[in-house]
Structure formats: C-alpha cells, structure tokens
Design a protein around this motif. Structure first.
Motif, mmCIF file in Angstrom:
data_model
loop_
_atom_site.group_PDB
_atom_site.id
_atom_site.type_symbol
_atom_site.label_atom_id
_atom_site.label_comp_id
_atom_site.label_asym_id
_atom_site.label_seq_id
_atom_site.Cartn_x
_atom_site.Cartn_y
_atom_site.Cartn_z
ATOM 1 N N PRO A 165 -46.765 -8.513 -18.017
ATOM 2 C CA PRO A 165 -45.939 -8.008 -16.924
ATOM 3 C C PRO A 165 -46.147 -8.851 -15.674
ATOM 4 O O PRO A 165 -47.179 -9.524 -15.537
ATOM 5 N N GLN A 166 -45.179 -8.795 -14.778
ATOM 6 C CA GLN A 166 -45.267 -9.595 -13.563
ATOM 7 C C GLN A 166 -46.501 -9.210 -12.759
ATOM 8 O O GLN A 166 -46.941 -8.060 -12.810
ATOM 9 N N ARG A 167 -47.014 -10.168 -12.012
ATOM 10 C CA ARG A 167 -48.229 -9.928 -11.248
ATOM 11 C C ARG A 167 -48.025 -8.816 -10.232
ATOM 12 O O ARG A 167 -47.006 -8.740 -9.569
ATOM 13 N N ARG A 168 -49.046 -7.954 -10.180
ATOM 14 C CA ARG A 168 -49.015 -6.882 -9.181
ATOM 15 C C ARG A 168 -49.380 -7.472 -7.820
ATOM 16 O O ARG A 168 -50.417 -8.076 -7.663
ATOM 17 N N ASN A 169 -48.509 -7.344 -6.873
ATOM 18 C CA ASN A 169 -48.794 -7.870 -5.546
ATOM 19 C C ASN A 169 -48.113 -6.967 -4.521
ATOM 20 O O ASN A 169 -46.895 -6.966 -4.401
#
Lengths: 98, 185
Positions: free
Chosen positions: A33-37
């Motif tokens: 999944p896309q990076r949590r930011n």
C-alpha cells in the motif's frame, strides 16, 4: 550423523538451494500500500479545498472579492504543506545496506 | 520495541518500517528473506512453484501490515515462516485435498536431473505427511531452525515439535534407503 543443532546434513542437502530473487522482491513491493504520510494527506486536503473553494463559498454571501482570496490562501497552505512534506522525507536517515 | 535482537540488520530495517513506514527498508527485508520463505512454501505445495510464490507474496504483504506485532523474541525469519505456514494452512482449507495424481511429476528445476529426482522423492514424502509434520521437517532440516524455534513457528508444544521431527526424520531416512536400494532401470 547430526550437526550441532540436531539437523542432519544428509537430509538437509536433499532440499536443495533456495531460489534466486528473479523479480520476486519487485513484485512484492509493487503490491505494498502507498506510504502512510500525514503531511501528504494534509497537502491533498489543502489542494482539494483550494480547488473547491470557489464553489463551496457562495460569492453572494461572502462577497465576490473574497473567493479569490480564499483560493489564494488555500493554495499557499498547500504549498506550505508540500514544503513540510518534503522536509519530513529528507529527514529520514540513510538506509543501512547488507 | 526490540526487533530481531539476534540480527542487528533485521532489527534496524524493522524499526525503520515500523517508525517511518520506510519502504526501502522493507524491500531490504524482502530481498534478504524471500529465498527462505519461497523455499519453505515450495516444499509444502508439492512442486507447484507458482502457487508457492503467490503464497510467499501474501506472506510478505501480511508481514508488512503486522510488522508492529513482531516482538523481537526469536529470529525474524522464524516469525515470517510462521506467517507463511498459517497462510498455507488457510489456503489448503479452501482447496480440495491433493491426491497423489495432483503432484507435479518433476520439480521445475531441470538443471540437475539427479537432484530433481531426489527433490521429487522428498516432496512425495512431504505430501504424505500432515501439514504440521511436513512444515516441521522443512523448518528443521531445510532452514536449520531449532526444535524450540520450530515449536514457536508452528505454535506447537516443544515436545510435539520434537516428536514430529523425530518421526519425520525416520520416514525420510527409510525412504532414502529404499531409493538407494532400488535397482537402476
């Protein structure tokens, strides 16, 4: 005859060598999944607000001159969020290599 | 949080993934351990290497989602192989049980025909074992996990793990002797 940890090298040899990567790692990374930011989310919210501000704020109630000002403020906020996001990315220390 | 105290590199990468969601660090973990995980699953799925790789991919994705739960007790590879075994068991329950005809006739590695025949023999033996027994064999003999590590990976009592490995060793040794005694065709 067993080795120190109790395994039998004769039997162990039957299992062969592990497979090479052959692109497997890339396949796994593509599915992450896309990076949590959190800064990215704020930036996206600010951009979305900047785009939606002219329709969200009725110009009849707020005054025709205030809508562009709101959009400009939202864009400035989006730019500030982008700068903070880039700074957070740059702050991550270098990765140790095997 | 202590992580993989036995291996400082694993510990460093794990910390970076958990704290910073560092994908590059997770890629290092995948590259380092993908061989062991895929090798383990290939022995359990009786030669279906494509299926083994699908299960291995799911293993790493699940590990990524739950990496914060790794408490650092024992090796990281033991924790990964435990996840891999759980995924394998779950997938087995959803599939029809394998029969002897479902097995691949030969392993996909055609580089060494003699070794391929030995591997096929191993995989036939593993196919006849219960899933926990086959997994215990692979974890102990192929990956060198100790009895305690095998018990932890498979969530079994230590005594049970030892019994499984001892019985399986005897079966493998008997099978190897029978193969060696068979006249060449």
């Amino acid at each position: 005859m067993t080795s120190e940890n109790g395994t039998d090298p004769t039997i162990a040899a039957l299992f062969g060598a592990p497979p090479p990567d052959g692109g497997f790692s890339a396949r796994v990374m593509a599915r992450l999944p896309q990076r949590r930011n959190p800064w990215r989310r704020l930036w996206l919210a600010a951009v979305a607000f900047a785009g939606a501000a002219p329709t969200l704020l009725p110009s009849a109630a707020a005054g025709a001159q205030s809508t562009p000002a709101v959009s400009a403020a939202a864009l400035a906020l989006a730019a500030l969020m982008a700068l903070v996001w880039l700074a957070a990315e740059a702050a991550t220390p270098a990765l140790p290599q095997s | 949080m202590s992580a993989g105290a036995d291996d400082p590199l694993d510990a460093e990468w794990i910390s970076r993934v958990v704290v910073h969601d560092d994908h590059a660090a997770f890629a290092c973990l995948v590259r380092r351990h993908q061989g062991s995980v895929r090798h383990f699953l290939r022995r359990l799925v009786n030669g279906d290497w494509a299926r083994a790789d699908d299960l291995a991919q799911e293993t790493f994705l699940r590990a990524y989602r739950h990496l914060h739960r790794f408490d650092g007790r024992g090796r990281f590879i033991g924790w990964l192989l435990r996840i891999a075994f759980q995924i394998h068991l779950g997938e087995q329950r959803r599939r029809a049980p394998l029969t002897g005809n479902d097995m691949a006739d030969e392993p996909a590695d055609g580089n060494n025909p003699e070794h391929a025949a030995e591997l096929a023999g191993i995989e036939r033996q593993l196919a006849r074992m219960r899933p926990e027994e086959a997994a215990a064999v692979v974890l102990h003999f192929q990956h060198g996990l100790s009895h305690a590590e095998v018990a932890q990976a498979l969530e079994l009592p230590l005594g049970t793990a030892k019994s499984l490995i001892t019985r399986a060793r005897a079966k493998l040794v008997r099978s190897e002797h029978r193969q060696n005694e068979e006249p060449e065709k």
